[in-house]
Design a protein around this motif. Structure first.
Motif, short mmCIF file in Angstrom:
data_model
loop_
_atom_site.label_atom_id
_atom_site.label_comp_id
_atom_site.label_asym_id
_atom_site.label_seq_id
_atom_site.Cartn_x
_atom_site.Cartn_y
_atom_site.Cartn_z
N LEU A 508 0.84 -1.20 0.00
CA LEU A 508 0.00 0.00 0.00
C LEU A 508 0.87 1.25 0.00
O LEU A 508 1.64 1.48 0.94
CB LEU A 508 -0.91 0.01 1.22
N GLY A 509 0.76 2.03 -1.04
CA GLY A 509 1.50 3.28 -1.12
C GLY A 509 2.99 3.09 -1.02
O GLY A 509 3.60 2.34 -1.79
N LYS A 510 3.61 3.73 -0.01
CA LYS A 510 5.07 3.71 0.13
C LYS A 510 5.52 2.69 1.18
O LYS A 510 6.61 2.81 1.75
CB LYS A 510 5.57 5.10 0.51
N GLU A 511 4.71 1.67 1.44
CA GLU A 511 5.05 0.69 2.45
C GLU A 511 6.32 -0.08 2.11
O GLU A 511 7.16 -0.34 2.94
CB GLU A 511 3.90 -0.31 2.62
N GLY A 512 6.43 -0.50 0.84
CA GLY A 512 7.54 -1.35 0.45
C GLY A 512 8.87 -0.62 0.47
O GLY A 512 8.95 0.58 0.21
N LYS A 513 9.92 -1.35 0.78
CA LYS A 513 11.27 -0.80 0.73
C LYS A 513 11.84 -1.01 -0.66
O LYS A 513 11.87 -2.12 -1.16
CB LYS A 513 12.16 -1.47 1.78
N GLY A 514 12.30 0.07 -1.26
CA GLY A 514 12.83 -0.04 -2.61
C GLY A 514 11.70 -0.11 -3.63
O GLY A 514 10.52 0.06 -3.32
N ALA A 515 12.08 -0.36 -4.87
CA ALA A 515 11.10 -0.41 -5.96
C ALA A 515 10.32 -1.72 -5.89
O ALA A 515 10.91 -2.79 -5.78
CB ALA A 515 11.82 -0.29 -7.30
N PRO A 516 9.00 -1.66 -5.94
CA PRO A 516 8.21 -2.90 -5.91
C PRO A 516 8.32 -3.66 -7.22
O PRO A 516 8.68 -3.11 -8.26
CB PRO A 516 6.78 -2.39 -5.70
N ASN A 517 8.03 -4.95 -7.15
CA ASN A 517 8.03 -5.79 -8.34
C ASN A 517 6.59 -5.87 -8.85
O ASN A 517 5.74 -6.49 -8.23
CB ASN A 517 8.56 -7.19 -8.00
N TYR A 518 6.32 -5.25 -9.99
CA TYR A 518 4.95 -5.16 -10.48
C TYR A 518 4.45 -6.45 -11.10
O TYR A 518 3.27 -6.56 -11.44
CB TYR A 518 4.83 -4.01 -11.48
N THR A 519 5.32 -7.44 -11.27
CA THR A 519 4.87 -8.73 -11.79
C THR A 519 4.49 -9.70 -10.68
O THR A 519 3.69 -10.61 -10.90
CB THR A 519 5.97 -9.38 -12.65
N THR A 520 5.03 -9.52 -9.48
CA THR A 520 4.77 -10.46 -8.39
C THR A 520 4.07 -9.83 -7.19
O THR A 520 3.56 -10.55 -6.33
CB THR A 520 6.08 -11.09 -7.91
N ASP A 521 4.05 -8.48 -7.09
CA ASP A 521 3.41 -7.79 -5.97
C ASP A 521 2.12 -7.12 -6.43
O ASP A 521 1.99 -6.72 -7.59
CB ASP A 521 4.33 -6.72 -5.38
N MET A 522 1.16 -7.01 -5.52
CA MET A 522 -0.05 -6.23 -5.79
C MET A 522 0.14 -4.85 -5.18
O MET A 522 0.03 -4.67 -3.97
CB MET A 522 -1.27 -6.93 -5.21
N VAL A 523 0.46 -3.89 -6.02
CA VAL A 523 0.84 -2.55 -5.57
C VAL A 523 -0.35 -1.61 -5.71
O VAL A 523 -0.89 -1.42 -6.80
CB VAL A 523 2.04 -2.03 -6.38
N VAL A 524 -0.76 -1.01 -4.59
CA VAL A 524 -1.95 -0.15 -4.55
C VAL A 524 -1.53 1.26 -4.16
O VAL A 524 -0.69 1.45 -3.27
CB VAL A 524 -2.98 -0.68 -3.54
N GLY A 525 -2.10 2.24 -4.82
CA GLY A 525 -1.83 3.63 -4.48
C GLY A 525 -2.76 4.55 -5.27
O GLY A 525 -3.48 4.11 -6.17
N ALA A 526 -2.72 5.83 -4.93
CA ALA A 526 -3.61 6.81 -5.56
C ALA A 526 -2.93 7.45 -6.76
O ALA A 526 -1.70 7.55 -6.82
CB ALA A 526 -4.01 7.89 -4.55
N PRO A 527 -3.70 7.88 -7.77
CA PRO A 527 -3.11 8.63 -8.88
C PRO A 527 -2.73 10.04 -8.43
O PRO A 527 -3.07 10.47 -7.32
CB PRO A 527 -4.25 8.67 -9.90
N VAL A 528 -2.03 10.76 -9.29
CA VAL A 528 -1.66 12.15 -8.99
C VAL A 528 -2.92 12.99 -8.98
O VAL A 528 -3.59 13.16 -10.02
CB VAL A 528 -0.65 12.68 -10.03
N ARG A 529 -3.27 13.53 -7.82
CA ARG A 529 -4.59 14.16 -7.65
C ARG A 529 -4.75 15.42 -8.52
O ARG A 529 -5.84 15.69 -9.03
CB ARG A 529 -4.80 14.50 -6.18
N SER A 530 -3.68 16.18 -8.70
CA SER A 530 -3.81 17.40 -9.50
C SER A 530 -4.17 17.07 -10.94
O SER A 530 -4.98 17.78 -11.57
CB SER A 530 -2.50 18.20 -9.45
N LYS A 531 -3.60 16.01 -11.47
CA LYS A 531 -3.91 15.60 -12.84
C LYS A 531 -5.37 15.17 -12.94
O LYS A 531 -6.10 15.54 -13.86
CB LYS A 531 -3.00 14.45 -13.27
N VAL A 532 -5.79 14.34 -11.98
CA VAL A 532 -7.16 13.83 -12.00
C VAL A 532 -8.16 14.97 -11.89
O VAL A 532 -9.20 14.98 -12.58
CB VAL A 532 -7.36 12.81 -10.86
N GLU A 533 -7.89 15.95 -11.05
CA GLU A 533 -8.81 17.07 -10.87
C GLU A 533 -8.96 17.88 -12.16
O GLU A 533 -10.05 18.35 -12.49
CB GLU A 533 -8.31 17.97 -9.74
#
Length: 620
Positions: A508-533
């Motif tokens: 969740l977010g910045k929980e992981g240490k270092g760069a997460p592995n997007y093929t083996t981890d389920m990485v959850v976080g919010a998009p850049v809010r200013s862009k979305v707005e």
């Protein structure tokens, strides 16, 4: 591999002969002629007598299978298959008269020269694991239940031995092979692949799906096709209307249930049983599936004789080349997040792709004389090809209209769309005339686009298996791809069910240490809010200006509420965990996907997407 040189020692034990092949054990019962092939977790393959297995009539433990028992390893049966085929393959020669290779390729399977040429022209070089395991067994006339993930080559696995056995058109009346598919798109795709493999032969194929002319299908059936590719409902209709009883289908040698799990999930069980009663008992029955629901096991028990299980789905449920990211969103920001992903993450250019002047043109209208069929035209690699999955046809209509206003080239497909329109929309996307395809789950299977780069779950799937089928459209044939999912707080229980199903680590977010592995981890976080707005603001203005689009949105929202009331419930354990996940700080922290590029300032493009034309970025 030369089997005769690799077999280090042989010993006889109570009628069994054991071969030690470089550490891999293969046991063959010399007292039986037919048997069932099993594979244990220790990479040991067995051939057992027909009735040596237990009371359920299978050659495998169904209860253990449904509990998620271990699947077989890719190479566990290699020595056995090679041993059984070695004598038959030794004298086979290619067109030039040289001895065929025995290295495990298609040449070592005893296929005729014409079929080998078709396989080579198709671009296949080495059999996939499911093809290597099933083709020799199908050639031996065994009934199979083959399970492998989406995109593993299951279609070629049953078509290659079928074409090899049928060889040429039969003058005797009666089709000899029937392939049943859960959707029209999958049936059309299977027909295309069948034509590839039957080139150079006079085998006749027929497509029998709903939405096409019944009179035309009557005529095609009367023309004595060798292979029928059909959806169950229309084929059963044809069966009744033409009075094709057991006598009329007495020549049937093969029946293939493609994506068998989906056939049962869509409620075709009664129709399939009725079709089976019309087929001769001597037929060979093949079931190919990505997953194994319990209803399929009941059908196998009734429709197969001593079926052999080939299971390659247990260890790898999704492609190892697939990278995934989950974006946590609030309800009002969902559409803005979709636009943000398309514009700023995938960076799809607006306007029509290069060389396309009008998306409404008939893609098959113009063909060069002597050139390849347009349906087999080589595709260009595109990093922009994206499928957007949503839950209802009303969502499809609204998103397609909204994204077209945003300047994208969009195709769309849903179940009740006219068949001619469906073909045109899918073909536009396949040929790169549009960059985005918005669909309901009718297209979760059957649209084979090997160069597809991205998939977006705008509506999060209600079951883990549905997620697997959706993302199975991406990262096929050794290519890499991305899957993006939009998750609201009400979707989190389903997300946790998926995490447990895939056995992935939740970050969740910045929980992981270092760069997460997007093929083996389920990485959850919010998009850049200013862009979305910015995109949300643009969309609100568009809705106020376009009354028709606003009406489509209202209908879409009502349909979404009805869908949410009827979707399956998540597990109670995931529902309890979801409260902790949603209340955690990491759930709405900026997604780690942005961290790697945080030192780069985003390009200063307008928050309002251009309506037409392609935007060109200036070089800094």
């Amino acid at each position: 591999m030369k089997v005769t040189q690799q077999l280090a020692r042989t010993q006889e034990l109570d009628g069994w002969v054991g071969y030690n092949d470089g550490g891999q054990k293969t046991w063959l019962d010399m007292n039986c002629r037919e048997g069932s092939l099993l594979t244990d977790g220790d990479e040991t393959s067995h051939v057992r007598t027909k009735h040596a297995e237990a009371q359920d009539g299978f050659g495998f433990d169904v209860a253990d299978l449904l509990d998620g028992g271990e699947g077989e390893e890719d190479d566990g049966d290699e020595a056995f298959i090679a041993l059984k085929q070695a004598a038959a393959f030794r004298k086979n020669t290619n067109l030039k008269g040289t001895t065929l290779k025995k290295g495990g390729g298609f040449q070592s399977m005893g296929l005729n020269g014409n079929l080998l040429r078709a396989i080579t022209k198709k671009g296949f070089k080495v059999p996939t694991p499911i093809q290597r395991k099933t083709i020799p067994l199908i050639l031996q006339r065994k009934d199979l239940l083959a399970m492998a993930r989406t995109g593993s080559g299951k279609t070629a696995a049953f078509l290659i031995p079928m074409v090899q056995t049928l060889k040429a058109h039969s003058a005797n009346m009666g089709a000899r092979a029937l392939i049943l598919s859960p959707s029209r798109e999958l049936a059309i795709q299977t027909l295309s692949v069948t034509k590839d493999f039957t080139r150079g032969t006079d085998l006749k194929t027929m497509l029998c799906v709903g939405g096409d002319s019944l009179n035309e299908q009557f005529a095609n059936m009367s023309a004595n096709p060798d292979i029928i590719i059909a959806t169950p409902g229309r084929f059963l209709h044809l069966l009744v209307e033409m009075n094709l009883n057991v006598t009329g289908l007495s020549k049937m040698q093969y029946v293939v249930f493609d994506e068998a799990d989906r056939l049962f999930e869509m409620g075709f069980a009664a129709q399939l049983e009725e079709i089976l009663h019309s087929l001769p008992p001597t037929r060979q029955t093949l079931l190919f599936s990505a997953t194994l629901p319990s209803s399929v096991t009941e059908f196998v028990r009734a429709g197969c004789q001593d079926p052999i299980l080939i299971r390659l789905d247990a260890d790898t449920k999704i492609s190892p080349d697939l990278e995934a990211a989950v974006f946590s969103v609030k309800g009002a920001e969902k559409l803005g997040t979709l636009l943000h992903i398309l514009h700023d993450v995938i960076k799809i250019p607006t306007g029509l792709p290069e060389g396309v002047t009008d998306l409404s043109e008939n893609p098959s209208k113009k063909r060069k004389r002597g050139g390849a069929d347009s349906s087999h035209e080589k595709q260009k690699t595109s990093p922009y090809a994206t499928i957007v999955f949503t839950s209802t046809k009303h969502d499809v209509e609204f998103l397609q209209t909204m994204l077209t206003h945003a300047g994208f080239a969009v195709s769309y497909v849903y179940g009740s769309l006219d068949q001619t329109a469906r073909k045109t929309q899918v073909e536009n996307f396949r040929r790169g005339r549009s960059n985005i395809l918005v669909v309901t789950d009718v297209a979760a299977r059957g649209i084979d686009i090997p160069l597809l780069s991205n998939t977006i779950n705008y509506s999060f799937p209600a079951t883990p298996k549905l997620y697997v089928h959706r993302v199975g459209r991406v990262a096929r044939a050794g290519m890499r791809g991305w899957a993006y999912s939009l998750v609201k707080d009400t979707d989190v229980p389903y997300l946790l069910d998926l995490q447990l199903f895939l056995s992935q680590k939740l970050i969740l977010g910045k929980e992981g240490k270092g760069a997460p592995n997007y093929t083996t981890d389920m990485v959850v976080g919010a998009p850049v809010r200013s862009k979305v707005e910015n995109y949300t603001e643009w969309l609100n203005k568009l809705l106020s200006d376009e009354s028709d689009l606003a009406a489509l949105q209202r209908v879409s929202e009502k349909a979404e509420k009805l869908y949410l009331k009827t979707r399956n419930s998540a597990s109670s354990q995931s529902a309890r965990r979801s409260r902790e996940v949603v209340s955690s700080k990491g759930f709405f922290q900026v997604h780690p996907l942005y961290v790697a590029s945080s030192h780069k300032r985003p390009s200063s493009r307008s928050a309002v997407p251009p309506r037409v034309g392609r935007t060109k970025r200036r070089k800094s």
